[in-house]
Design a protein around this motif. Structure first.
Motif: not given
Ligand SMILES: *[C@@H]1O[C@H](CO)[C@@H](O)[C@H](O)[C@H]1NC(C)=O
Ligand SMILES: *[C@@H]1O[C@H](CO)[C@@H](O)[C@H](O)[C@H]1NC(C)=O
Length: 178
Positions: A71-72, A75, A117, A120, A60
Motif C-alpha cells: 500500500g505504501i 502511494n 489503492l 488494495w 508507517l
Molecule cells: C496513502 O496516502 C494517503 C494520503 O497521503 C494517506 O491518507 C494513506 O494513509 C496512505 N496509505 C498508505 C497505505 O500509506
C-alpha cells in the motif's frame, strides 16, 4: 574538583548511551525485524534503491507487514504520478500544446493508481496489480509520444520516478498470495 565531577558525568553519560545502544541492538521487534522485512521486500523489486527511498521515508513502514508495504508503495506511485500530471498541466496551460496528449494519459495514470489503492484497501491484490499495470500502459503511451528529446527533458525525473515506483508496486503486489 570541578574537573573530576565533569569526568564523572561524562562516564555516566557514556554508560547511558551504551545501555541504549545495547537495548536497540537486542530489540529485534522494534528495529531489526522491520529493516529486514523492508530489505527483503525491496530486493524483489526491479528498482531496490527507489523502493528504499519510498518505504524508508514513511514511518508507517516499520509497523506493517508485506501487504502494508504494498500500500505504501502504491502511494509512492500515486504521488509521483500526481506531480507529473500537474507539471504537464502547467505546460499545457502555458500554451505548450505538444504536452496535451501526455497530460491526458497522466490523468489516466493517476486514476488507475488511485483505483489500485482502493482495490488494495479492499484486499483485492491481483486487481490492484492489474490497475497499476494499466497505469504503466498509459505511462508508456505518453512516453512514446514524448520520444522526441526536445520534449522529454523537463519531465525526465518525474517519468523515471513514475515508472520505477509503479514497477516496484507491481513487484510487491505480485508476491502477495491472495
Ligand atoms: C496513502 O496516502 C494517503 C494520503 O497521503 C494517506 O491518507 C494513506 O494513509 C496512505 N496509505 C498508505 C497505505 O500509506
Ligand atoms: C484506467 O485508465 C483507463 C485509460 O487508460 C481508463 O479508461 C479507465 O477508466 C481507468 N480505470 C480505472 C478503474 O481507473
Amino acid at each position: 574538583m570541578a574537573m573530576l565531577r565533569k569526568d564523572c558525568l561524562k562516564i555516566i553519560f557514556l554508560h547511558f548511551i551504551f545501555l541504549v545502544a545495547v537495548k536497540i541492538i537486542h530489540d529485534p521487534v522494534l528495529v531489526n525485524g522491520d529493516v529486514a522485512l523492508i530489505g527483503r521486500v525491496c530486493s524483489i523489486t526491479p528498482y531496490p534503491a527507489d523502493c528504499h527511498n519510498c518505504l524508508d521515508s514513511n514511518p508507517l513502514s516499520s509497523r506493517v507487514d508485506m501487504r502494508g508495504l504494498a500500500g505504501i508503495a502504491i502511494n509512492c506511485s500515486y504521488a509521483a504520478a500526481v506531480d507529473l500530471d500537474n507539471l504537464f498541466n502547467e505546460y499545457v496551460q502555458y500554451g505548450q500544446s505538444q504536452y496535451e496528449f501526455c497530460f491526458q494519459q497522466f490523468d489516466y495514470v493517476v486514476q488507475n493508481v488511485s483505483s489500485a489503492l482502493q482495490s488494495w484497501k479492499n484486499n483485492r491484490y491481483p486487481e490492484s496489480q492489474n490497475l497499476v499495470t494499466k497505469a504503466v500502459g498509459a505511462y508508456l503511451k505518453c512516453h512514446n509520444n514524448l520520444i522526441d528529446m526536445r520534449y522529454l527533458e523537463p519531465f525526465l525525473v518525474g517519468l523515471a520516478k513514475t515508472r520505477s515506483s509503479c514497477d516496484n508496486a507491481i513487484g510487491i503486489l505480485s508476491r502477495i498470495g491472495s
